[in-house]
Design a protein around this motif. Structure first.
Motif, short mmCIF file in Angstrom:
data_model
loop_
_atom_site.label_atom_id
_atom_site.label_comp_id
_atom_site.label_asym_id
_atom_site.label_seq_id
_atom_site.Cartn_x
_atom_site.Cartn_y
_atom_site.Cartn_z
N ARG A 221 57.39 135.06 42.94
CA ARG A 221 58.45 136.05 43.22
C ARG A 221 58.96 136.75 41.96
O ARG A 221 59.10 137.97 41.97
CB ARG A 221 59.61 135.39 43.96
N PRO A 222 59.23 136.03 40.87
CA PRO A 222 59.73 136.74 39.69
C PRO A 222 58.72 137.72 39.09
O PRO A 222 59.11 138.74 38.53
CB PRO A 222 60.03 135.62 38.68
N ASP A 223 57.43 137.41 39.22
CA ASP A 223 56.40 138.27 38.65
C ASP A 223 55.09 138.10 39.42
O ASP A 223 54.29 137.21 39.12
CB ASP A 223 56.18 137.93 37.17
N PRO A 224 54.85 138.95 40.43
CA PRO A 224 53.63 138.83 41.22
C PRO A 224 52.34 139.03 40.41
O PRO A 224 51.26 138.75 40.91
CB PRO A 224 53.77 139.93 42.28
N THR A 225 52.43 139.48 39.17
CA THR A 225 51.24 139.65 38.34
C THR A 225 50.99 138.45 37.42
O THR A 225 50.09 138.50 36.58
CB THR A 225 51.36 140.93 37.48
N ALA A 226 51.77 137.39 37.60
CA ALA A 226 51.65 136.23 36.71
C ALA A 226 50.33 135.48 36.87
O ALA A 226 49.93 134.75 35.97
CB ALA A 226 52.82 135.26 36.95
N TYR A 227 49.66 135.67 38.00
CA TYR A 227 48.40 134.97 38.27
C TYR A 227 47.34 135.97 38.70
O TYR A 227 47.61 136.87 39.49
CB TYR A 227 48.58 133.90 39.35
N ASP A 228 46.14 135.79 38.19
CA ASP A 228 45.01 136.64 38.56
C ASP A 228 44.42 136.24 39.90
O ASP A 228 43.88 137.08 40.62
CB ASP A 228 43.89 136.54 37.51
N VAL A 229 44.50 134.95 40.20
CA VAL A 229 43.90 134.40 41.42
C VAL A 229 44.87 133.41 42.05
O VAL A 229 45.43 132.57 41.35
CB VAL A 229 42.57 133.66 41.11
N VAL A 230 45.04 133.51 43.36
CA VAL A 230 45.76 132.50 44.12
C VAL A 230 44.75 131.86 45.06
O VAL A 230 44.05 132.55 45.80
CB VAL A 230 46.94 133.08 44.92
N ILE A 231 44.69 130.53 45.00
CA ILE A 231 43.85 129.76 45.92
C ILE A 231 44.79 128.97 46.80
O ILE A 231 45.74 128.35 46.30
CB ILE A 231 42.92 128.80 45.16
N THR A 232 44.54 128.99 48.09
CA THR A 232 45.39 128.23 49.00
C THR A 232 44.55 127.48 50.02
O THR A 232 43.52 127.97 50.48
CB THR A 232 46.40 129.13 49.73
N THR B 20 48.43 141.83 43.93
CA THR B 20 47.17 142.58 43.82
C THR B 20 46.01 141.74 43.28
O THR B 20 44.91 142.25 43.15
CB THR B 20 47.35 143.81 42.93
N GLY B 21 46.27 140.47 42.96
CA GLY B 21 45.21 139.62 42.45
C GLY B 21 44.27 139.18 43.56
O GLY B 21 44.39 139.57 44.72
N ARG B 22 43.32 138.34 43.19
CA ARG B 22 42.36 137.80 44.15
C ARG B 22 42.99 136.66 44.94
O ARG B 22 43.79 135.90 44.40
CB ARG B 22 41.13 137.26 43.42
N ILE B 23 42.58 136.53 46.20
CA ILE B 23 43.05 135.44 47.06
C ILE B 23 41.84 134.73 47.63
O ILE B 23 40.95 135.37 48.21
CB ILE B 23 43.97 135.94 48.19
N ILE B 24 41.83 133.41 47.46
CA ILE B 24 40.76 132.56 47.97
C ILE B 24 41.39 131.53 48.90
O ILE B 24 42.41 130.92 48.55
CB ILE B 24 40.01 131.86 46.83
N VAL B 25 40.80 131.32 50.06
CA VAL B 25 41.30 130.35 51.03
C VAL B 25 40.27 129.24 51.18
O VAL B 25 39.08 129.50 51.33
CB VAL B 25 41.55 131.01 52.41
N PHE B 26 40.76 127.99 51.14
CA PHE B 26 39.93 126.82 51.42
C PHE B 26 40.35 126.30 52.79
O PHE B 26 41.54 126.22 53.08
CB PHE B 26 40.20 125.68 50.42
N SER B 27 39.38 125.93 53.62
CA SER B 27 39.73 125.33 54.90
C SER B 27 38.60 124.48 55.45
O SER B 27 37.43 124.83 55.30
CB SER B 27 40.08 126.40 55.93
#
Length: 134
Positions: free
Chosen positions: A58-69, A91-98
């Motif tokens: 929330r404070p900085d949506p650009t703090a991470y290049d990739v979010v994995i969830t 705007t970074g990459r999003i990867i989902v594990f399931s």
């Protein structure tokens, strides 16, 4: 949407160090991913649920290049996390594990334009190969 990386993908050195945020309620998987990606020079921070991931972004949506969830998590599911990331214009990459996704849930992830959906178990060699392409 890109297709999942297969075991035939070759491993390569990462092009650059990425800042990665990983949300998964399983501590062992968080530790494994930190080690695997950390050895390749990536900076990995992991949290046990989607709420904590959102608190960091929330404070900085650009703090991470990739979010994995992970998809299945208590309090905030992976799908809810992805929806909230898109609402905050992440705007970074999003990867989902399931371990399993219904057609409806898969379609929702595609609606939110996640970059990759990887079936569990995710093998370190596959993850490293994927990161080499980012």
């Amino acid at each position: 949407m890109s297709t999942p990386v297969t075991s035939q993908t070759t491993s390569a050195a990462p092009k650059k160090s990425l800042r990665v945020l990983y949300a998964d309620d399983m501590r062992e998987l968080r530790q494994l991913l930190e080690v695997v990606l950390g050895r390749d020079g990536h900076k990995v921070e992991s949290v046990p649920d989607g709420n904590l991931a959102l608190d960091l972004l929330r404070p900085d949506p650009t703090a991470y290049d990739v979010v994995i969830t992970d998809h299945h998590m208590p309090t905030v599911s992976g799908l809810e996390l992805v929806a909230k990331l898109r609402a905050m214009n992440y705007t970074g990459r999003i990867i989902v594990f399931s371990s399993e996704l219904s057609e409806e849930v898969d379609a929702m992830y595609r609606h939110y334009k996640v970059d990759f959906i990887l079936p569990k178990p995710v093998f370190p060699s596959e993850l490293r190969a994927l990161f080499a392409t980012l």
